[in-house]
Scaffold this active site. Structure first.
Site, PDB file in Angstrom:
ATOM      1  N   LYS A  20     -29.375  14.995  52.765  1.00  0.00           N
ATOM      2  CA  LYS A  20     -30.325  14.217  51.955  1.00  0.00           C
ATOM      3  C   LYS A  20     -29.768  12.814  51.716  1.00  0.00           C
ATOM      4  O   LYS A  20     -30.451  11.806  51.908  1.00  0.00           O
ATOM      5  CB  LYS A  20     -30.536  14.929  50.614  1.00  0.00           C
ATOM      6  N   ARG A  78     -36.223  15.934  50.483  1.00  0.00           N
ATOM      7  CA  ARG A  78     -36.514  16.372  49.114  1.00  0.00           C
ATOM      8  C   ARG A  78     -36.117  17.827  48.899  1.00  0.00           C
ATOM      9  O   ARG A  78     -36.461  18.694  49.700  1.00  0.00           O
ATOM     10  CB  ARG A  78     -38.004  16.220  48.796  1.00  0.00           C
ATOM     11  N   CYS A  79     -35.413  18.060  47.799  1.00  0.00           N
ATOM     12  CA  CYS A  79     -34.940  19.409  47.510  1.00  0.00           C
ATOM     13  C   CYS A  79     -35.420  19.850  46.135  1.00  0.00           C
ATOM     14  O   CYS A  79     -35.776  19.020  45.302  1.00  0.00           O
ATOM     15  CB  CYS A  79     -33.415  19.440  47.503  1.00  0.00           C
ATOM     16  N   ASP A 101     -50.646  23.562  35.279  1.00  0.00           N
ATOM     17  CA  ASP A 101     -50.577  23.349  36.735  1.00  0.00           C
ATOM     18  C   ASP A 101     -50.369  24.660  37.481  1.00  0.00           C
ATOM     19  O   ASP A 101     -49.469  25.428  37.136  1.00  0.00           O
ATOM     20  CB  ASP A 101     -49.382  22.430  37.064  1.00  0.00           C
ATOM     21  N   GLU A 105     -49.955  29.346  47.672  1.00  0.00           N
ATOM     22  CA  GLU A 105     -48.725  29.639  48.425  1.00  0.00           C
ATOM     23  C   GLU A 105     -48.285  31.097  48.224  1.00  0.00           C
ATOM     24  O   GLU A 105     -47.727  31.715  49.125  1.00  0.00           O
ATOM     25  CB  GLU A 105     -47.640  28.679  47.931  1.00  0.00           C
ATOM     26  N   HIS A 112     -54.414  22.333  37.895  1.00  0.00           N
ATOM     27  CA  HIS A 112     -54.255  21.424  39.035  1.00  0.00           C
ATOM     28  C   HIS A 112     -53.663  22.196  40.204  1.00  0.00           C
ATOM     29  O   HIS A 112     -52.772  23.027  40.028  1.00  0.00           O
ATOM     30  CB  HIS A 112     -53.329  20.264  38.649  1.00  0.00           C
ATOM     31  N   CYS A 159     -52.462  21.567  44.481  1.00  0.00           N
ATOM     32  CA  CYS A 159     -52.368  20.674  45.631  1.00  0.00           C
ATOM     33  C   CYS A 159     -51.936  21.500  46.834  1.00  0.00           C
ATOM     34  O   CYS A 159     -51.675  22.684  46.698  1.00  0.00           O
ATOM     35  CB  CYS A 159     -51.396  19.535  45.352  1.00  0.00           C
ATOM     36  N   HIS A 197     -48.855  10.798  48.524  1.00  0.00           N
ATOM     37  CA  HIS A 197     -47.684  10.952  49.390  1.00  0.00           C
ATOM     38  C   HIS A 197     -47.343   9.671  50.129  1.00  0.00           C
ATOM     39  O   HIS A 197     -46.333   9.594  50.812  1.00  0.00           O
ATOM     40  CB  HIS A 197     -47.908  12.086  50.391  1.00  0.00           C
ATOM     41  N   CYS A 255     -52.297  14.205  43.157  1.00  0.00           N
ATOM     42  CA  CYS A 255     -51.189  14.975  42.565  1.00  0.00           C
ATOM     43  C   CYS A 255     -50.398  14.016  41.672  1.00  0.00           C
ATOM     44  O   CYS A 255     -50.806  12.871  41.462  1.00  0.00           O
ATOM     45  CB  CYS A 255     -50.331  15.556  43.699  1.00  0.00           C
TER      46      CYS A 255
HETATM   47  C1  LIG Z   1     -44.919  19.404  43.787  1.00  0.00           C
HETATM   48  N1  LIG Z   1     -43.823  19.924  44.538  1.00  0.00           N
HETATM   49  C2  LIG Z   1     -42.863  20.708  43.927  1.00  0.00           C
HETATM   50  C3  LIG Z   1     -42.501  21.905  44.549  1.00  0.00           C
HETATM   51  N2  LIG Z   1     -41.561  22.715  43.996  1.00  0.00           N
HETATM   52  C4  LIG Z   1     -40.987  22.355  42.835  1.00  0.00           C
HETATM   53  N3  LIG Z   1     -40.061  23.165  42.292  1.00  0.00           N
HETATM   54  N4  LIG Z   1     -41.302  21.202  42.203  1.00  0.00           N
HETATM   55  C5  LIG Z   1     -42.235  20.354  42.718  1.00  0.00           C
HETATM   56  O1  LIG Z   1     -42.500  19.318  42.113  1.00  0.00           O
HETATM   57  N5  LIG Z   1     -43.070  22.265  45.707  1.00  0.00           N
HETATM   58  C6  LIG Z   1     -44.146  21.514  46.303  1.00  0.00           C
HETATM   59  C7  LIG Z   1     -43.990  20.075  45.985  1.00  0.00           C
HETATM   60  C8  LIG Z   1     -42.779  19.599  46.724  1.00  0.00           C
HETATM   61  N6  LIG Z   1     -42.537  18.303  46.366  1.00  0.00           N
HETATM   62  C9  LIG Z   1     -41.374  17.801  45.922  1.00  0.00           C
HETATM   63  C10 LIG Z   1     -41.460  16.504  45.493  1.00  0.00           C
HETATM   64  C11 LIG Z   1     -40.331  15.863  45.041  1.00  0.00           C
HETATM   65  C12 LIG Z   1     -39.126  16.540  45.013  1.00  0.00           C
HETATM   66  C13 LIG Z   1     -37.961  15.786  44.546  1.00  0.00           C
HETATM   67  O2  LIG Z   1     -38.075  14.611  44.293  1.00  0.00           O
HETATM   68  N7  LIG Z   1     -36.782  16.363  44.440  1.00  0.00           N
HETATM   69  C14 LIG Z   1     -35.665  15.592  44.012  1.00  0.00           C
HETATM   70  C15 LIG Z   1     -34.842  16.362  43.013  1.00  0.00           C
HETATM   71  C16 LIG Z   1     -35.570  16.464  41.701  1.00  0.00           C
HETATM   72  C17 LIG Z   1     -34.610  16.847  40.611  1.00  0.00           C
HETATM   73  O3  LIG Z   1     -34.464  17.999  40.282  1.00  0.00           O
HETATM   74  N8  LIG Z   1     -33.905  15.889  40.102  1.00  0.00           N
HETATM   75  C18 LIG Z   1     -32.937  16.067  39.055  1.00  0.00           C
HETATM   76  C19 LIG Z   1     -31.537  15.872  39.611  1.00  0.00           C
HETATM   77  C20 LIG Z   1     -31.460  14.586  40.322  1.00  0.00           C
HETATM   78  C21 LIG Z   1     -30.162  14.394  41.060  1.00  0.00           C
HETATM   79  O4  LIG Z   1     -30.096  14.586  42.252  1.00  0.00           O
HETATM   80  N9  LIG Z   1     -29.147  13.966  40.370  1.00  0.00           N
HETATM   81  C22 LIG Z   1     -27.936  13.552  41.002  1.00  0.00           C
HETATM   82  C23 LIG Z   1     -27.338  12.438  40.186  1.00  0.00           C
HETATM   83  C24 LIG Z   1     -28.334  11.290  40.081  1.00  0.00           C
HETATM   84  C25 LIG Z   1     -27.764  10.025  39.487  1.00  0.00           C
HETATM   85  O5  LIG Z   1     -26.605   9.961  39.130  1.00  0.00           O
HETATM   86  O6  LIG Z   1     -28.536   9.062  39.431  1.00  0.00           O
HETATM   87  C26 LIG Z   1     -27.031  14.749  41.149  1.00  0.00           C
HETATM   88  O7  LIG Z   1     -27.271  15.780  40.456  1.00  0.00           O
HETATM   89  O8  LIG Z   1     -26.165  14.707  42.011  1.00  0.00           O
HETATM   90  C27 LIG Z   1     -33.227  15.057  37.963  1.00  0.00           C
HETATM   91  O9  LIG Z   1     -34.062  14.183  38.166  1.00  0.00           O
HETATM   92  O10 LIG Z   1     -32.629  15.191  36.888  1.00  0.00           O
HETATM   93  C28 LIG Z   1     -34.805  15.233  45.199  1.00  0.00           C
HETATM   94  O11 LIG Z   1     -34.110  14.211  45.052  1.00  0.00           O
HETATM   95  O12 LIG Z   1     -34.788  15.932  46.221  1.00  0.00           O
HETATM   96  C29 LIG Z   1     -39.035  17.844  45.443  1.00  0.00           C
HETATM   97  C30 LIG Z   1     -40.179  18.499  45.912  1.00  0.00           C
HETATM   98  N1  LIG Z   2     -47.972  17.811  36.650  1.00  0.00           N
HETATM   99  C1  LIG Z   2     -47.269  17.803  37.898  1.00  0.00           C
HETATM  100  C2  LIG Z   2     -48.041  18.528  38.960  1.00  0.00           C
HETATM  101  C3  LIG Z   2     -47.440  18.457  40.316  1.00  0.00           C
HETATM  102  S1  LIG Z   2     -48.109  19.604  41.431  1.00  0.00           S
HETATM  103  C4  LIG Z   2     -47.025  16.379  38.331  1.00  0.00           C
HETATM  104  O1  LIG Z   2     -47.824  15.541  37.963  1.00  0.00           O
HETATM  105  O2  LIG Z   2     -46.039  16.106  39.020  1.00  0.00           O
HETATM  106 ZN   LIG Z   3     -49.750  18.625  42.646  1.00  0.00          ZN
END
Ligand SMILES: CN1c2c(nc(N)[nH]c2=O)NC[C@@H]1CNc1ccc(C(=O)N[C@@H](CCC(=O)N[C@@H](CCC(=O)N[C@@H](CCC(=O)O)C(=O)O)C(=O)O)C(=O)O)cc1
Ligand SMILES: N[C@@H](CCS)C(=O)O
Ligand SMILES: [Zn+2]
Length: 766
Positions: free
Chosen positions: A18, A523-524, A607, A613, A649, A651, A702, A734
């Site tokens: 990533k 993205r994770c 939501d 899924e 909601h 998506c 997106h 979304c």
């Molecule tokens: C709507 N979607 C989602 C799905 N599943 C979910 N569980 N959640 C969802 O929202 N499935 C379908 C879709 C998939 N879409 C997405 C969209 C976006 C992401 C995403 O942005 N993932 C982020 C991680 C999000 C998160 O948990 N962030 C934390 C930790 C952040 C981090 O990495 N911190 C660093 C330090 C950062 C710093 O120092 O600045 C670390 O820990 O090392 C947070 O925000 O606190 C991504 O980056 O991948 C995923 C699915």
């Molecule tokens: N309330 C959430 C839904 C994502 S599916 C958002 O706005 O990110």
């Molecule tokens: Zn959504």
């Protein structure tokens, strides 16, 4: 008895992939550094699997973005519009082309949209959908699989097992981009390319090749059985000397068992976690030379394997086939599990002793083999761990179980029907026609993420952290007022993720520090772990909704994640039915909904993007799932007065086959993703005469692209052809968390203008 895996998590335990990809996209590192990072990761993964005793080590399971996209590159199924990525920008490589196909490209004077992305079966992984035309041609285009094979062979001093998606599943995963043909009809043109690739692998020294055919575990479309016979007969004829392993997962073979066993392949892999009964069914069908790979370790969850359950499969299979025709493996690729439990220094030892991540699952495969060969002590240790989990006092809460048992029909029903509620709500909120709103999240900027990281590290006090979140919320409320939105949201700045956040607040959940799983591209997500009975001992969102409401006179929409989505995007306990766990979560969400209402929040969104899924892969199982899933949503939503407006909601959904159940959810308003399909998805709602209010997404979140007023106005007018105007809301597809502020603001301003334009001339008022 060979031991193997079908694939390994590709991000790296520290999410190295990533970080490298995002750095490359932002121009912070060059191509060379990206390649080196990827090579290091693959080498580490190969070594790790070899050290754990795997006999067949997969290669080409690694991908910079997505393995289905890589298949499209291998066979040259590259839509024409991406040709300029290579022809106009000579320095671009095949990896740049893959990124352009996956993410779109607005560089070097190009303006290319991304290919479609959709869910990988019933997982939270998303793949890039192959596009096919009637005159589609194929040619060997990418060398990635050959390079991966050579590198792994060099590294391992053993022959790795290249992994490809099988030809029939590859075609079925794709989409026809024009009418007049079925994609399976392309098989005769596709197969020569597969055969060429397989021959090249054989000639480089490959002994085994893995061809993933997950569609063999689904209800096959017409013509697929013939396609399977044809494809594998051709491969067998032209690739003599190469051993083919066809893998199936996520479901049982069921009515396709005879078909699978009749294919001229050397080994068939089956998922015994999802369908243990298929072993008995398959054994008598296997031809004398076919081997069987037993998927006994759960590749979709994080629980320690119960060896007492797995061993009888091995004993039975070996008893009938002999050891040399049996392999053991995880049920599917380990892509869907986090990398390494050992990194979890903050999980308590008791919980940790119940779990296994990818690295530990390798050890489980090896231990099962050793136990089978007589190392009884290993079995005793496993029995003790499994028994300890079963007996733990942390799992069972009689009060929670009793409450679930007492859920009545009334608990799953709003007091009055929709028409009555709609009138009450219209009087209460006085919204205009085509009311505007957003789906919840606003940009999760680097600043917001850094704030959360600093708080986690202890560099900020609770008061400092809350103060900064309040500022972000207040500014976002002000901006929404300025843009002219009708129903506002607080922005979700306090949330790391829409599921993990709730997992952190609820009892019965645990969360990890490094349990990342790839969702799409770079993205994770970090799914929380549901280990015990779920209860809500504290408010989860009330503070933020109440604060946001205090900043405005306009209605503030409360924002919750629904029970099915929380279940679906968590690692779920495997000691009780999923329906039971969902009912427990539903009661917790119901309590939060009621608490929001009592705190003065009149509109609450629950939501449920993952309800589709979670739909079982086999049609025969769907009705039962939909019954309990819809009921769970209704339980979560029905504790409020008629005047409180419940939104939901969804998506990433195709609603055609579940529209009746969506209507049964009885949300006052549903917002859905529709912009990329140009409102096509509304046909299902129109045909069904869906009675409640709907917000069809008018802007694709997106993409950073800002849609024009005219485009959105066009979509709204199109929506009005399908739905009664009084029922239509105006919103994006979304949440906006992955977007940046400038494009978000510009797009929302255009969206509000589009709503005004369609309102003008409509005499009817709400
Ligand atoms: C709507 N979607 C989602 C799905 N599943 C979910 N569980 N959640 C969802 O929202 N499935 C379908 C879709 C998939 N879409 C997405 C969209 C976006 C992401 C995403 O942005 N993932 C982020 C991680 C999000 C998160 O948990 N962030 C934390 C930790 C952040 C981090 O990495 N911190 C660093 C330090 C950062 C710093 O120092 O600045 C670390 O820990 O090392 C947070 O925000 O606190 C991504 O980056 O991948 C995923 C699915
Ligand atoms: N309330 C959430 C839904 C994502 S599916 C958002 O706005 O990110
Ligand atoms: Zn959504």
């Amino acid at each position: 008895m060979l031991k193997h895996t079908l694939g390994y998590p590709r991000m790296g335990a520290q999410r190295q992939l990533k970080k490298a990809c995002e750095a490359y996209w932002q121009g912070r590192i060059g191509r060379q550094e990206l390649t080196v990072a990827a090579q290091r990761l693959q080498e580490e993964q190969w070594r790790l699997q070899q050290a754990a005793g795997m006999d067949l080590i997969p290669c080409n399971d690694f991908s910079y973005y997505d393995h289905v996209l890589d298949m499209s590159l291998l066979v040259g199924a590259i839509p024409d519009r991406y040709a300029p990525v290579v022809t106009d920008v000579p320095q671009n490589t095949e990896t740049d082309l893959a990124f352009a196909m996956a993410r779109g490209c607005q560089e070097h004077g190009l303006d290319l949209t991304a290919m479609e992305m959709t869910k990988w079966f019933d997982t939270n992984y998303h793949y890039i959908v192959p596009e096919f035309r009637k005159d589609q041609s194929f040619r060997l285009f990418s060398n990635k699989v050959f390079n991966a094979f050579d590198a792994a062979k060099h590294q391992l001093a053993a022959t790795p097992k290249p992994v490809l998606i099988g030809p029939v599943s590859y075609l079925l995963l794709g989409k026809e981009k024009e009418p007049g043909f079925h994609r399976l009809s392309l098989l005769p043109r596709l197969l020569p390319v597969y055969i060429e690739a397989l021959q090249r692998l054989r000639d480089r020294g490959a002994a085994w090749v893995q061809l993933d055919e997950p569609f063999l575990a689904t209800d096959l479309p017409e013509g697929a059985a013939d396609a399977y016979h044809y494809a594998y007969t051709e491969i067998a004829k032209h690739c003599k000397g190469l051993r083919t392993m066809v893998t199936t997962y996520f479901e049982g073979l069921r009515d396709n068992a005879e078909l699978a066993a009749s294919l001229p392949v050397c080994c068939l892999h089956i998922d015994l976690v999802r369908d243990p009964a298929q072993l008995e069914q398959l054994l008598p069908l296997l031809p004398p030379k076919m081997s069987l790979s037993l998927g006994v370790i759960d590749g979709r969850n994080i629980w320690k394997n119960d060896y007492r359950r797995s061993l009888p499969f091995i004993q039975k299979a070996v008893g009938q086939l002999g050891e040399d025709r049996v392999m053991i493996a995880p049920s599917c690729s380990l892509l869907h599990t986090p990398a390494d439990l050992a990194l979890e220094t903050q999980l308590d030892e008791e919980l940790k002793s119940w779990m296994a991540f990818a690295k530990q699952k390798l050890q489980e495969v090896a231990e099962l083999d050793r136990i089978f060969h007589g190392e009884a002590a290993l079995l005793a240790a496993n029995e003790a761990a499994i028994a300890a989990r079963g007996a733990s006092t942390r799992i069972h809460k009689p009060a929670v179980k009793a409450r679930v048992a007492a859920i009545s029909e009334r608990d799953a029903q709003r007091a009055s029907g929709f028409v009555y509620r709609q009138t009450l709500q219209q009087q209460r909120f006085g919204l205009p026609m085509y009311p505007t709103t957003t789906i919840g999240s606003f940009p999760q900027t680097a600043d917001i993420r850094a704030l959360r990281a600093a708080f986690k590290k202890g560099d900020l006090t609770q008061a400092q952290y809350d103060g900064s979140l309040e500022s972000a919320t207040r500014e976002t409320v002000r901006l929404q007022e300025d843009i002219g939105l009708d129903v506002l949201v607080h922005g979700e700045f306090e949330r790391n993720d829409m599921v993990e956040y709730f997992g952190e607040k609820l009892e019965g959940f645990a969360f990890t520090q490094h349990g990342w799983v790839q969702s799409y591209g770079s993205r994770c997500v970090k799914p929380p772990v549901i280990f015990g009975d779920v209860s809500r001992e504290q408010d989860m969102t009330v503070r933020w909704s109440v604060f946001a409401q205090s900043c405005t006179a306009r209605p503030m929409k409360g924002m919750l994640t629904g029970p099915v989505t929380i279940l679906q995007w968590s690692f779920v306990r495997d000691d009780q039915p999923r329906s039971e766990t969902t009912a427990q979560i539903a009661l917790a969400i119901r309590d939060e909904v009621v608490a929001l209402e009592q705190a003065g929040i009149g509109i609450i969104q629950i939501d449920e993007p993952a309800i589709r899924e979670g739909l079982p892969i086999r049609k025969a199982d769907r009705e039962q799932y939909l019954d309990w899933a819809v009921r769970a949503f209704r339980v979560s939503a029905s504790g409020v007065q008629d005047g409180t407006q419940i939104h939901t909601h969804m998506c990433y959904s195709d609603f055609n086959d579940i529209i009746r159940h969506i209507a049964e959810m009885d949300a006052d308003v549903i917002t859905i993703e529709t912009s990329r399909s140009q409102m096509e998805l509304l046909e299902a709602f129109a045909d069904f005469k869906y009675p409640n209010e709907i917000g069809p997404g008018v802007y694709d979140i997106h993409s950073p692209r800002v849609p024009s007023i005219a485009e959105m106005e066009f979509l709204l007018r199109k929506a009005a052809e399908y739905l009664p105007a009084r029922n239509i809301w105006v919103n994006p597809d979304c949440g906006l968390k992955t977007r940046k502020w400038p494009e978000t603001e510009a797009a929302l301003r255009n969206m509000v203008e589009a709503a005004k334009a369609v309102r003008a001339g409509v005499k009817e008022t709400i």
